[in-house]
Design an enzyme around this catalytic site. Structure first.
Site, PDB file in Angstrom:
ATOM      1  N   HIS A   1      -0.400   2.226  -6.704  1.00 43.93           N
ATOM      2  CA  HIS A   1       0.737   2.035  -5.923  1.00 43.93           C
ATOM      3  C   HIS A   1       1.087   0.667  -5.738  1.00 43.93           C
ATOM      4  CE1 HIS A   1       0.881   6.003  -3.715  1.00 43.93           C
ATOM      5  NE2 HIS A   1      -0.418   5.935  -4.485  1.00 43.93           N
TER       6      HIS A   1
ATOM      7  N   ASP B   1       5.263  -7.035  -4.816  1.00 44.94           N
ATOM      8  CA  ASP B   1       5.232  -5.785  -4.099  1.00 44.94           C
ATOM      9  C   ASP B   1       5.263  -4.758  -5.342  1.00 44.94           C
ATOM     10  OD1 ASP B   1       5.003  -3.963  -2.169  1.00 44.94           O
ATOM     11  OD2 ASP B   1       6.343  -5.091  -1.047  1.00 44.94           O
TER      12      ASP B   1
HETATM   13  C1  GDG Z   1       1.728   0.163  -0.940  1.00 43.44           C
HETATM   14  C2  GDG Z   1       2.436  -1.105  -1.961  1.00 43.44           C
HETATM   15  C3  GDG Z   1       4.181   0.644  -2.501  1.00 43.44           C
HETATM   16  C4  GDG Z   1       5.571  -0.557   8.231  1.00 43.44           C
HETATM   17  N1  GDG Z   1       5.495  -0.888   9.815  1.00 43.44           N
HETATM   18  C5  GDG Z   1       5.676   0.291  10.548  1.00 43.44           C
HETATM   19  C6  GDG Z   1       5.782   1.435   9.512  1.00 43.44           C
HETATM   20  N2  GDG Z   1       5.559   0.725   8.260  1.00 43.44           N
HETATM   21  C7  GDG Z   1       5.613   1.747   7.021  1.00 43.44           C
HETATM   22  C8  GDG Z   1       7.236   1.415   6.515  1.00 43.44           C
HETATM   23  C9  GDG Z   1       6.718   2.134   5.174  1.00 43.44           C
HETATM   24  C10 GDG Z   1       5.302   1.656   4.796  1.00 43.44           C
HETATM   25  O1  GDG Z   1       4.723   1.593   6.281  1.00 43.44           O
HETATM   26  C11 GDG Z   1       4.904   0.312   3.996  1.00 43.44           C
HETATM   27  O2  GDG Z   1       5.313   0.687   2.849  1.00 43.44           O
HETATM   28  P1  GDG Z   1       5.376  -0.238   1.416  1.00 43.44           P
HETATM   29  O3  GDG Z   1       6.040   0.306   0.365  1.00 43.44           O
HETATM   30  O4  GDG Z   1       6.732  -1.413   2.188  1.00 43.44           O
HETATM   31  O5  GDG Z   1       4.327  -1.317   1.534  1.00 43.44           O
HETATM   32  P2  GDG Z   1       2.457  -0.986   1.556  1.00 43.44           P
HETATM   33  O6  GDG Z   1       2.230  -0.683   2.707  1.00 43.44           O
HETATM   34  O7  GDG Z   1       2.075  -2.331   1.365  1.00 43.44           O
HETATM   35  O8  GDG Z   1       2.206  -0.084   0.490  1.00 43.44           O
HETATM   36  C12 GDG Z   1       3.853  -0.886  -1.900  1.00 43.44           C
HETATM   37  C13 GDG Z   1       3.487   1.645  -1.523  1.00 43.44           C
HETATM   38  O9  GDG Z   1       1.967   1.494  -1.358  1.00 43.44           O
HETATM   39  C14 GDG Z   1       3.902   3.100  -1.908  1.00 43.44           C
HETATM   40  O10 GDG Z   1       3.470   3.217  -3.173  1.00 43.44           O
HETATM   41  O11 GDG Z   1       5.682   0.754  -2.153  1.00 43.44           O
HETATM   42  O12 GDG Z   1       4.070  -1.684  -3.003  1.00 43.44           O
HETATM   43  O13 GDG Z   1       1.805  -2.174  -1.504  1.00 43.44           O
HETATM   44  O14 GDG Z   1       6.715   3.375   4.951  1.00 43.44           O
HETATM   45  O15 GDG Z   1       7.931   2.279   7.130  1.00 43.44           O
HETATM   46  N3  GDG Z   1       5.816   2.492  10.030  1.00 43.44           N
HETATM   47  C15 GDG Z   1       5.849   2.697  11.430  1.00 43.44           C
HETATM   48  N4  GDG Z   1       5.620   1.661  12.149  1.00 43.44           N
HETATM   49  C16 GDG Z   1       5.439   0.576  11.827  1.00 43.44           C
HETATM   50  O16 GDG Z   1       5.575  -0.487  12.690  1.00 43.44           O
HETATM   51  N5  GDG Z   1       5.974   3.830  11.749  1.00 43.44           N
END
Ligand code: GDG
Length: 458
Positions: free
Chosen positions: A158, A366
């Site tokens: 990821h 990222d």
């Molecule tokens: C890893 C990789 C890759 C965030 N704050 C809240 C909340 N979130 C949710 C977002 C989104 C998720 O968390 C974050 O996803 P990201 O992709 O931006 O980042 P990582 O957590 O680092 O994820 C990344 C991912 O895996 C998938 O393969 O894209 O590069 O690092 O869904 O919405 N959700 C809620 N409240 C919050 O305050 N409900």
């Protein structure tokens, strides 16, 4: 169709809040499991202290078995907080300065992977397809192969995969590369990550790329590909539409009082570029005084990995910085930055994305960044906002309608903010439509199906 076994460090066991509470990845993997029947195994998130963990706790939900294990406190500290989050995470995000390599942590990482393999083994049937997720579990296939399992085993990473010069700073890079070479299919987020992996393999003669995406290494032939993860686009767009009526979203709208809203949403993590982003916002206001008191920047940043010292230090640093900027540029009737340090519910998040004129997504590095995709999916087609996106997020390879920025260039990001706030409706619509069509077509179910189809292909 053969059964599916998913292994990931943490498991999404469904609760009574249903899909609205779960992220898109959990929903997609659960759907793939429900279609084929199978098992989802991983860590419960709990520690058994200094005694050996109890046997796996199995929970049946239809044709899916959730199998959870605790870990000893030593393993939580050394495998999870130690090697996974203080060595692999920083190295894969190009932060050599933050990698704290230690032999104990490294030994625990391999030991826990062996432990997972032994716990999983009794649940595996000969025709099962096994899909392992993320950097915590790279050596799992090698352990299963050693135990004689011949199943098809795939791996999806990821997070980014770094170039050889970065990876090779880690003393156990060869064991890690051997671990990856034991899978049948390796999935990366982008072709750049795949190229980096191929480069690592070739650099010290650990393996060869026989033809594009076909590798031989450590006595095993395997494939690698780029599989950009998506979101549940249509469902997320529907949440956002409905969320306008939500009390909390209505209150948020009232409280910004007609100002333009800029939104940032990130786990509190140094890879997300939050401090550079706050600097860029401050620069945008000082360079564009006409926007003073006319914008609100909402940064939602739930705490994560607080047990790891770098994350704890960051909590203080970001809070202090937001306070300093508010003090410097705020006025008696205007708080420029609203900084929220806890998680908010997914439907409300969807509503807030839709309220925002700008989605500011500027990680320093990222794997993909799902926030960027969620922001696009949540927009009102008649009056969509603008995505300002780091060129170093995997999502930048796909979201061509975004304003791409270099997050290290504070002036550049500030200029992109000014451009996005002033962008005419026609241009906003055009940029958004292309991105939304792409996301509707390439959603998380498609990602899941494509990976599994390729994994099963000989
Ligand atoms: C890893 C990789 C890759 C965030 N704050 C809240 C909340 N979130 C949710 C977002 C989104 C998720 O968390 C974050 O996803 P990201 O992709 O931006 O980042 P990582 O957590 O680092 O994820 C990344 C991912 O895996 C998938 O393969 O894209 O590069 O690092 O869904 O919405 N959700 C809620 N409240 C919050 O305050 N409900």
């Amino acid at each position: 169709m053969s059964r599916l076994i998913i292994v990931s460090n943490r498991v999404s066991v469904p609760d009574n809040k249903g899909a609205a509470a779960a992220g898109g990845l959990a929903v997609a993997l659960q759907a793939a499991l429900a279609e084929r029947g199978g098992v989802w195994m991983g860590w419960s998130g709990k520690s058994s202290g200094d005694i050996e963990p109890e046997p796996l706790v199995l929970t049946q939900d239809g044709n899916i078995t959730y199998a959870l294990t605790d870990l000893t406190q030593t393993d939580v500290e050394e495998y999870y907080q130690g090697f996974a989050n203080r060595v692999l995470w920083p190295i894969c995000h190009y932060r050599l300065d933050l990698a704290e390599y230690g032999r104990k942590e490294m030994a625990s990482y391999f030991r826990v992977n062996r432990f997972f393999a032994h716990r999983l083994a009794p649940l595996i049937e000969p025709n099962d397809t096994i899909w392992v997720h993320d950097y915590h579990l790279i050596p799992l296939a090698a352990e299963l192969r050693e135990m004689g399992f011949k199943n098809r085993i795939g791996f999806f990473l990821h997070i980014p995969w770094p170039p050889a010069d970065v990876l090779f700073t880690m003393p156990v890079h060869e064991e890690i590369m051997r671990g990856l070479s034991s899978y049948d299919l390796l999935g990366f987020q982008t072709k750049y990550d795949l190229e980096n992996f191929a480069g690592c393999l070739k650099r010290e003669g650990m393996g060869v790329e026989n033809s594009p995406g076909h590798f031989s290494s450590h006595g095993h032939n395997f494939r690698g590909g780029a599989y950009s993860i998506g979101i549940e686009t249509a469902a997320f767009a529907a949440f956002a539409r409905k969320a306008a009526a939500h009390n909390m979203v209505r209150k948020a709208r009232q409280s910004i009082e007609g100002r333009d809203l800029i939104i940032g949403v990130d786990r509190l993590d140094y890879s997300k570029g939050i401090t550079q982003r706050i600097d860029a916002f401050e620069r945008f206001i000082t360079n564009n005084p006409a926007h003073q008191r006319r914008v609100t920047y909402l940064q939602i940043t739930p705490k994560s990995r607080s047990e790891v010292p770098e994350y704890e230090a960051m909590q203080h640093a970001v809070a202090e910085q937001a306070g300093r900027v508010n003090g410097a540029i705020g006025t008696v009737d205007w708080v420029p930055i609203r900084y929220i340090n806890r998680s908010i519910s997914r439907p409300i998040l969807a509503g807030l994305y839709r309220l925002a004129k700008v989605g500011l997504v500027t990680p320093l590095r990222d794997g993909m960044n799902l926030v960027a995709k969620e922001y696009v999916a949540a927009q009102d087609p008649d009056d969509p906002g603008v995505l300002v996106l780091s060129r170093f997020a995997g999502a930048a390879r796909e979201l061509k309608g975004a304003l791409l920025v270099n997050p290290y260039d504070v002036d550049g990001t500030a200029n992109a903010l000014a451009r996005s706030i002033n962008m005419p409706l026609e241009e906003r619509r055009e940029r958004w439509r292309g991105m939304m069509d792409h996301l509707l077509e390439n959603d998380v179910s498609r990602w899941c199906d494509t990976f599994l189809t390729d994994l099963r292909a000989e």
